[in-house]
Design a protein around this motif. Structure first.
Motif, PDB file in Angstrom:
ATOM      1  N   LEU A  36     -23.435   2.141  -5.126  1.00  0.00           N
ATOM      2  CA  LEU A  36     -22.317   1.513  -5.833  1.00  0.00           C
ATOM      3  C   LEU A  36     -21.515   0.596  -4.914  1.00  0.00           C
ATOM      4  N   ALA A  37     -21.355   0.971  -3.659  1.00  0.00           N
ATOM      5  CA  ALA A  37     -20.623   0.141  -2.700  1.00  0.00           C
ATOM      6  C   ALA A  37     -21.355  -1.179  -2.441  1.00  0.00           C
ATOM      7  N   GLN A  38     -22.665  -1.162  -2.549  1.00  0.00           N
ATOM      8  CA  GLN A  38     -23.464  -2.373  -2.346  1.00  0.00           C
ATOM      9  C   GLN A  38     -23.498  -3.256  -3.588  1.00  0.00           C
ATOM     10  N   MET A  39     -23.046  -2.751  -4.710  1.00  0.00           N
ATOM     11  CA  MET A  39     -23.100  -3.465  -5.990  1.00  0.00           C
ATOM     12  C   MET A  39     -21.687  -3.613  -6.570  1.00  0.00           C
ATOM     13  N   PRO A  40     -20.780  -4.348  -5.900  1.00  0.00           N
ATOM     14  CA  PRO A  40     -19.381  -4.375  -6.332  1.00  0.00           C
ATOM     15  C   PRO A  40     -19.128  -5.112  -7.651  1.00  0.00           C
ATOM     16  N   ASN A  41     -20.045  -5.982  -8.070  1.00  0.00           N
ATOM     17  CA  ASN A  41     -19.796  -6.805  -9.262  1.00  0.00           C
ATOM     18  C   ASN A  41     -20.557  -6.352 -10.493  1.00  0.00           C
ATOM     19  N   ILE A  42     -20.928  -5.089 -10.555  1.00  0.00           N
ATOM     20  CA  ILE A  42     -21.646  -4.618 -11.736  1.00  0.00           C
ATOM     21  C   ILE A  42     -20.670  -4.036 -12.757  1.00  0.00           C
ATOM     22  N   LYS A  43     -21.128  -4.028 -13.991  1.00  0.00           N
ATOM     23  CA  LYS A  43     -20.373  -3.393 -15.065  1.00  0.00           C
ATOM     24  C   LYS A  43     -21.227  -2.227 -15.570  1.00  0.00           C
ATOM     25  N   ILE A  44     -20.732  -1.020 -15.391  1.00  0.00           N
ATOM     26  CA  ILE A  44     -21.467   0.176 -15.809  1.00  0.00           C
ATOM     27  C   ILE A  44     -21.193   0.434 -17.279  1.00  0.00           C
ATOM     28  N   HIS A  45     -22.274   0.563 -18.050  1.00  0.00           N
ATOM     29  CA  HIS A  45     -22.157   0.816 -19.482  1.00  0.00           C
ATOM     30  C   HIS A  45     -22.279   2.304 -19.821  1.00  0.00           C
ATOM     31  N   ASP A  46     -23.110   3.005 -19.067  1.00  0.00           N
ATOM     32  CA  ASP A  46     -23.332   4.407 -19.408  1.00  0.00           C
ATOM     33  C   ASP A  46     -23.915   5.139 -18.196  1.00  0.00           C
ATOM     34  N   LEU A  47     -23.663   6.419 -18.122  1.00  0.00           N
ATOM     35  CA  LEU A  47     -24.233   7.306 -17.111  1.00  0.00           C
ATOM     36  C   LEU A  47     -24.853   8.493 -17.823  1.00  0.00           C
ATOM     37  N   LYS A  48     -26.016   8.884 -17.389  1.00  0.00           N
ATOM     38  CA  LYS A  48     -26.682  10.072 -17.945  1.00  0.00           C
ATOM     39  C   LYS A  48     -27.102  10.951 -16.778  1.00  0.00           C
ATOM     40  N   GLN A  49     -27.003  12.239 -16.980  1.00  0.00           N
ATOM     41  CA  GLN A  49     -27.403  13.197 -15.952  1.00  0.00           C
ATOM     42  C   GLN A  49     -28.186  14.301 -16.626  1.00  0.00           C
ATOM     43  N   THR A  50     -29.265  14.694 -15.998  1.00  0.00           N
ATOM     44  CA  THR A  50     -30.033  15.814 -16.517  1.00  0.00           C
ATOM     45  C   THR A  50     -30.513  16.664 -15.343  1.00  0.00           C
ATOM     46  N   MET A  51     -30.671  17.930 -15.590  1.00  0.00           N
ATOM     47  CA  MET A  51     -31.127  18.845 -14.552  1.00  0.00           C
ATOM     48  C   MET A  51     -32.096  19.836 -15.165  1.00  0.00           C
ATOM     49  N   CYS A  52     -33.154  20.139 -14.418  1.00  0.00           N
ATOM     50  CA  CYS A  52     -34.100  21.139 -14.898  1.00  0.00           C
ATOM     51  C   CYS A  52     -34.544  21.980 -13.709  1.00  0.00           C
ATOM     52  N   GLY A  53     -35.179  23.039 -13.979  1.00  0.00           N
ATOM     53  CA  GLY A  53     -35.639  23.972 -12.952  1.00  0.00           C
ATOM     54  C   GLY A  53     -35.522  25.371 -13.510  1.00  0.00           C
ATOM     55  N   GLY A  54     -36.144  26.265 -12.835  1.00  0.00           N
ATOM     56  CA  GLY A  54     -36.123  27.622 -13.350  1.00  0.00           C
ATOM     57  C   GLY A  54     -35.918  28.636 -12.252  1.00  0.00           C
ATOM     58  N   SER A  55     -36.180  29.859 -12.566  1.00  0.00           N
ATOM     59  CA  SER A  55     -35.981  30.949 -11.621  1.00  0.00           C
ATOM     60  C   SER A  55     -36.866  30.821 -10.391  1.00  0.00           C
ATOM     61  N   PHE A  56     -38.071  30.297 -10.577  1.00  0.00           N
ATOM     62  CA  PHE A  56     -39.036  30.235  -9.478  1.00  0.00           C
ATOM     63  C   PHE A  56     -39.236  28.834  -8.928  1.00  0.00           C
TER      64      PHE A  56
END
Length: 69
Positions: A36-56
């Motif tokens: 983000l510091a390298q891209m000062p002139n961008i306009k962010i429209h959306d952020l998505k986050q997902t996480m997966c994994g299990g016990s093992f």
């Protein structure tokens, strides 16, 4: 519109007493902030986050940033 994706396998190192000895995100936050510091002139429209994994299996974290440059 462009998409930037960040991916990390989350398996933080723990001390003997199960306390984390490194950030729980394994450096992903720092990686995103550096980009983000390298891209000062961008306009962010959306952020998505997902996480997966299990016990093992370690967790896998994906962050997607939708932006215009």
């Amino acid at each position: 519109m462009k998409i930037k994706m960040f991916f990390k396998i989350i398996s933080p190192k723990l001390s003997f007493f199960s306390k984390p000895i490194e950030p729980l995100d394994c450096g992903l936050e720092e990686e995103i902030n550096e980009w983000l510091a390298q891209m000062p002139n961008i306009k962010i429209h959306d952020l998505k986050q997902t996480m997966c994994g299990g016990s093992f299996a370690p967790g896998k974290l994906v962050v997607s940033i939708f932006y215009e440059h």
